[in-house]
Design an enzyme around this catalytic site. Structure first.
Site, mmCIF file in Angstrom:
data_model
loop_
_atom_site.group_PDB
_atom_site.id
_atom_site.type_symbol
_atom_site.label_atom_id
_atom_site.label_comp_id
_atom_site.label_asym_id
_atom_site.label_seq_id
_atom_site.Cartn_x
_atom_site.Cartn_y
_atom_site.Cartn_z
ATOM 1 N N HIS A 19 0.815 -1.210 0.000
ATOM 2 C CA HIS A 19 0.000 0.000 0.000
ATOM 3 C C HIS A 19 0.853 1.267 0.000
ATOM 4 C CE1 HIS A 19 -4.222 0.374 -0.191
ATOM 5 N NE2 HIS A 19 -4.531 0.543 1.061
ATOM 6 N N ASN A 70 -6.677 6.183 3.697
ATOM 7 C CA ASN A 70 -8.079 6.406 3.332
ATOM 8 C C ASN A 70 -8.550 7.832 3.531
ATOM 9 O OD1 ASN A 70 -8.106 3.705 2.726
ATOM 10 N ND2 ASN A 70 -9.376 3.100 4.466
ATOM 11 N N ASP A 95 -0.803 2.403 -5.444
ATOM 12 C CA ASP A 95 -0.788 0.989 -5.796
ATOM 13 C C ASP A 95 -2.075 0.606 -6.499
ATOM 14 O OD1 ASP A 95 -1.635 1.655 -2.996
ATOM 15 O OD2 ASP A 95 -2.420 -0.386 -3.060
ATOM 16 N N ASN A 116 -9.985 3.367 -1.581
ATOM 17 C CA ASN A 116 -10.534 4.373 -0.672
ATOM 18 C C ASN A 116 -9.703 5.647 -0.613
ATOM 19 O OD1 ASN A 116 -12.828 2.900 0.109
ATOM 20 N ND2 ASN A 116 -11.663 1.765 1.647
#
Length: 205
Positions: A19, A70, A95, A116
């Site tokens: 991430h 997020n 990513d 998100n």
């Protein structure tokens, strides 16, 4: 001026996660082009500098939101507002599970595709920003996605990750010049990656 923002989660516990490859991409650009030191700004860590292009230097801000993945939009929106920039002046590196590992794609606008962080940025500034999508492959089932993106790259992946990050940085003049298609092509030329089905590594797409 450009804002080159990476998506990731703050802190050493997340540094090696899939991430966080967006953070690593913008760090690579900052290192390659001699950006200044990091400072806490815009709910994130920011570095100022410029990228050489044939038409002259293009000023840029490297931004790594520290609001957690997020909530990336809060940080990005604050930076755009401060510099009086538009969404077109933002390149977001993140990513992409729907691209095979090592593949790279540029696009402008569109939906969030379940990401998100992208959804947060869109909620704050609208969808019309530039997106640098760094392929990490898919774990194969949607129930595995959360654990997959929050796990570290395997040591066997070190080579392609390093190659892609170096290519993203070395080709940055094309990005700074606004030539996204050529930037995409140059990254893939410098760090070739086979076009595979992201859900089935080793199988042609």
């Amino acid at each position: 001026m450009l804002i080159l923002a990476g998506q990731g989660n703050p802190g050493p516990a997340y540094a090696g996660n899939r991430h966080n490859i967006g953070f690593r991409a913008v760090d690579a650009i900052a290192a390659r082009w001699g950006f200044g030191p990091e400072r806490s700004r815009f709910h994130g860590l920011a570095r100022e500098g410029s990228i050489d292009t044939p038409a002259g230097d293009v000023k840029a801000l490297i931004l790594k939101p520290q609001t957690f993945y997020n909530e990336s939009g809060r940080s990005v929106a604050a930076a755009l507002k401060f510099y009086k920039l538009t969404p077109a002046d933002l390149v977001l590196f993140y990513d992409e599970i729907d691209l095979a590992a090592g593949r790279f794609r540029m696009k402008t606008g569109g939906g969030a595709a379940g990401n998100n962080g992208v959804r947060s940025v869109t909620a704050h500034i609208g969808p019309d920003f530039r997106r640098a999508r760094l392929g990490i492959g898919h774990p194969g089932h949607k129930d595995k996605v959360h654990g997959y993106v929050l796990s570290d790259f395997h040591k066997t992946e070190t080579s392609w990750v390093s190659d892609m990050l170096k290519a993203v940085a070395d080709a940055a003049p094309l990005l700074a010049a606004g030539e996204d298609e050529r930037y995409q092509a140059e990254v893939m030329r410098l760090a070739p990656a086979e076009k595979l089905d992201p859900r089935k590594p080793g199988d042609p797409a």
